[in-house]
Motif scaffolding. Structure first.
Motif, mmCIF file in Angstrom:
data_model
loop_
_atom_site.group_PDB
_atom_site.id
_atom_site.type_symbol
_atom_site.label_atom_id
_atom_site.label_comp_id
_atom_site.label_asym_id
_atom_site.label_seq_id
_atom_site.Cartn_x
_atom_site.Cartn_y
_atom_site.Cartn_z
ATOM 1 N N LEU A 1 4.905 22.107 8.211
ATOM 2 C CA LEU A 1 4.230 21.389 7.133
ATOM 3 C C LEU A 1 4.565 19.908 7.253
ATOM 4 O O LEU A 1 5.741 19.526 7.299
ATOM 5 C CB LEU A 1 4.655 21.944 5.775
ATOM 6 C CG LEU A 1 4.468 23.467 5.618
ATOM 7 C CD1 LEU A 1 4.904 23.912 4.239
ATOM 8 C CD2 LEU A 1 3.028 23.868 5.873
ATOM 9 N N ILE A 2 3.530 19.083 7.293
ATOM 10 C CA ILE A 2 3.691 17.682 7.647
ATOM 11 C C ILE A 2 3.194 16.790 6.523
ATOM 12 O O ILE A 2 2.092 16.994 5.981
ATOM 13 C CB ILE A 2 2.917 17.363 8.947
ATOM 14 C CG1 ILE A 2 3.417 18.257 10.087
ATOM 15 C CG2 ILE A 2 3.032 15.898 9.327
ATOM 16 C CD1 ILE A 2 2.541 18.208 11.306
ATOM 17 N N ALA A 3 3.988 15.797 6.178
ATOM 18 C CA ALA A 3 3.560 14.738 5.265
ATOM 19 C C ALA A 3 3.058 13.557 6.091
ATOM 20 O O ALA A 3 3.308 13.465 7.296
ATOM 21 C CB ALA A 3 4.708 14.310 4.364
ATOM 22 N N TYR B 1 -0.661 18.578 5.196
ATOM 23 C CA TYR B 1 -1.153 19.035 6.495
ATOM 24 C C TYR B 1 -0.233 20.123 7.056
ATOM 25 O O TYR B 1 0.963 20.132 6.800
ATOM 26 C CB TYR B 1 -1.256 17.859 7.458
ATOM 27 C CG TYR B 1 -2.079 16.721 6.901
ATOM 28 C CD1 TYR B 1 -3.458 16.857 6.714
ATOM 29 C CD2 TYR B 1 -1.477 15.519 6.538
ATOM 30 C CE1 TYR B 1 -4.217 15.831 6.182
ATOM 31 C CE2 TYR B 1 -2.229 14.485 6.002
ATOM 32 C CZ TYR B 1 -3.600 14.638 5.819
ATOM 33 O OH TYR B 1 -4.346 13.626 5.284
ATOM 34 N N ARG B 2 -0.854 20.994 7.850
ATOM 35 C CA ARG B 2 -0.117 22.150 8.352
ATOM 36 C C ARG B 2 -0.540 22.469 9.778
ATOM 37 O O ARG B 2 -1.718 22.372 10.133
ATOM 38 C CB ARG B 2 -0.364 23.364 7.460
ATOM 39 C CG ARG B 2 0.404 24.603 7.866
ATOM 40 C CD ARG B 2 0.067 25.768 6.975
ATOM 41 N NE ARG B 2 -1.297 26.254 7.225
ATOM 42 C CZ ARG B 2 -1.743 27.451 6.863
ATOM 43 N NH1 ARG B 2 -0.940 28.275 6.203
ATOM 44 N NH2 ARG B 2 -2.976 27.825 7.121
ATOM 45 N N ILE B 3 0.444 22.850 10.599
ATOM 46 C CA ILE B 3 0.190 23.346 11.946
ATOM 47 C C ILE B 3 0.771 24.749 12.036
ATOM 48 O O ILE B 3 1.905 24.992 11.593
ATOM 49 C CB ILE B 3 0.847 22.448 13.015
ATOM 50 C CG1 ILE B 3 0.285 21.040 12.962
ATOM 51 C CG2 ILE B 3 0.642 23.032 14.405
ATOM 52 C CD1 ILE B 3 0.998 20.083 13.889
ATOM 53 N N ILE C 1 1.189 14.337 17.464
ATOM 54 C CA ILE C 1 0.238 15.287 16.901
ATOM 55 C C ILE C 1 -1.115 14.610 16.705
ATOM 56 O O ILE C 1 -1.224 13.568 16.067
ATOM 57 C CB ILE C 1 0.753 15.826 15.547
ATOM 58 C CG1 ILE C 1 2.150 16.444 15.719
ATOM 59 C CG2 ILE C 1 -0.219 16.845 14.968
ATOM 60 C CD1 ILE C 1 2.816 16.791 14.408
ATOM 61 N N THR C 2 -2.139 15.212 17.302
ATOM 62 C CA THR C 2 -3.519 14.813 17.053
ATOM 63 C C THR C 2 -4.275 16.041 16.562
ATOM 64 O O THR C 2 -3.702 17.128 16.430
ATOM 65 C CB THR C 2 -4.175 14.260 18.332
ATOM 66 O OG1 THR C 2 -4.290 15.321 19.298
ATOM 67 C CG2 THR C 2 -3.345 13.118 18.927
ATOM 68 N N GLY D 1 -5.291 16.506 9.967
ATOM 69 C CA GLY D 1 -4.737 15.273 9.421
ATOM 70 C C GLY D 1 -4.857 14.110 10.385
ATOM 71 O O GLY D 1 -5.366 14.247 11.505
ATOM 72 N N PRO D 2 -4.367 12.945 9.982
ATOM 73 C CA PRO D 2 -4.399 11.784 10.868
ATOM 74 C C PRO D 2 -3.371 11.926 11.990
ATOM 75 O O PRO D 2 -2.364 12.630 11.827
ATOM 76 C CB PRO D 2 -4.033 10.625 9.937
ATOM 77 C CG PRO D 2 -3.196 11.263 8.871
ATOM 78 C CD PRO D 2 -3.771 12.636 8.671
#
Length: 380
Positions: free
Chosen positions: A347-349, A261-263, A293-294, A320-321
């Protein structure tokens, strides 16, 4: 010795020299600079602490050849306060015990050091190459903030420079870490750099190199090193330093090759919000920020048992969740402040306990930041 120079030329060099000459040392000579005429049109200025060495030449009019060893800080202060639009003349007396400094109507008489000026031992530097000054500056600037200040972590108290040849596009990389944050930057691999060893430039040398390169007028530098020493030089400047002995930990293997996932955020806006919500921490030892984060918004929350609470929300696009992350807000600010591109990528795991990866869009640098356990912070 009788020599005249322009104030701007010598003031710049003396500013660099002050960072190298120790203010307190058991060896008095090290708090001095050596002024030495070169031919009839150059003045050479040398400063050292026996670990680092700086030698610079500036244009000059030399009426009489000679040399003088002068207190570095005193000379820098005198030169800085001289009139801007007049040349400065240095004249040593016959016995070389006093140096007269004149500019327009201003006159100073400074003491000279009577003992021999000390120089560090030089070693053979077998690895030599030429590279753009901007590339060298990029490698140091983007990673220096992550260097460790803990003397026990001596291999982390500097920036590691190493060629990276594994990918299709070879690069020259710089890395720094203090075990809580990690910074990596790269530039295209210069010619003849594929045989460079992995070296660690010590913290003080990194900071001085940045200061020198930021104000150097040249666009290309010569880079040379061995396993124990590094040197950078231009036509008018030479800087060398001892290296940190040891092997930098292989932190690059912990950089995730991809994140699900990416913001994408506006860098200036995100930096402004981070700075604003962190105002609440004016006396806290461990300032933290919670990122909630939503799919539609990012909420930044800071809370202090001493000062209260701050919160701000900005719209985002995220597929993402929902996830809540927690980080040291000062470390996060340092990372974002080092990003120069307009947009920043986070970048999010799915696991909140793994480091977050941050990079600027289109920039040759990336950063990892270790998470904090929010429950422990609240309980303390």
């Amino acid at each position: 010795m009788i020599v005249s120079v322009q104030k701007a030329d010598i003031a710049r060099i003396l500013g660099w020299a002050q960072g190298i000459c120790p203010t307190r040392s058991a060896t008095p000579a090290l708090s001095h600079v050596l002024l030495k005429t070169k031919d009839t049109n150059c003045l050479e200025i040398t400063a050292t602490d026996l670990d680092m060495l700086l030698q610079c030449t500036i244009p000059a009019t030399c009426s009489q050849q000679g040399e003088a060893v002068v207190p570095a800080k005193l000379l820098a202060d005198v030169v800085r306060k001289m009139p801007d639009d007049h040349a400065i003349t240095f004249s040593a007396n016959a016995k070389n015990t006093r140096l007269e400094v004149n500019s327009d109507q201003a006159q100073f008489t400074l003491p000279l050091f009577s003992e021999k000026f000390l120089l560090p031992k030089s070693s053979e530097l077998p690895h030599k190459l030429s590279m753009p000054l901007a590339d060298c500056l990029h490698l140091l600037q983007r990673t220096a903030f992550a260097m460790s200040t803990n003397s026990a972590d001596y291999v982390l108290s500097g920036v590691c420079i190493s060629p990276h040849l594994e990918d299709n596009t070879p690069t020259l990389q710089s890395m720094a870490s203090d075990r809580r944050k990690f910074a990596l930057a790269d530039v295209p691999l210069p010619d003849q750099a594929d045989t460079l060893p992995s070296i660690i430039i010590p913290r003080r040398a990194v900071l001085e190199m940045i200061k020198i390169l930021e104000s150097a007028p040249e666009t290309t530098i010569s880079f040379a090193c061995s396993l124990v020493q590094i040197a950078i030089s231009t036509l008018s400047m030479h800087f060398s330093s001892r290296l940190v002995s040891g092997t930098f930990p292989p932190y690059d293997v912990s950089v995730p090759k991809s994140s699900p996932y990416r913001i994408v955020l506006d860098t200036k806006k995100y930096l402004s919000i981070l700075d604003r919500v962190s105002t609440i921490y004016y006396q806290d030892a461990t300032p933290w920020v919670e990122l909630a984060i939503t799919q539609e918004k990012l909420t930044l929350l800071c809370e202090s048992t001493n000062s209260g609470k701050s919160e701000e929300t900005l719209p985002i696009q995220y597929d993402g969740p929902p996830i809540t992350l927690c980080y040291n807000v000062r470390f996060l600010l340092e990372i974002v402040q080092n990003i120069r591109s307009e947009n920043i990528e986070i970048l999010i795991a799915t696991n909140a306990n793994v480091p977050i990866l941050i990079q600027g869009q289109g920039e040759h640098s990336l950063y990892l930041l270790m998470p904090l356990l929010r429950n422990k912070l609240i309980n303390t």
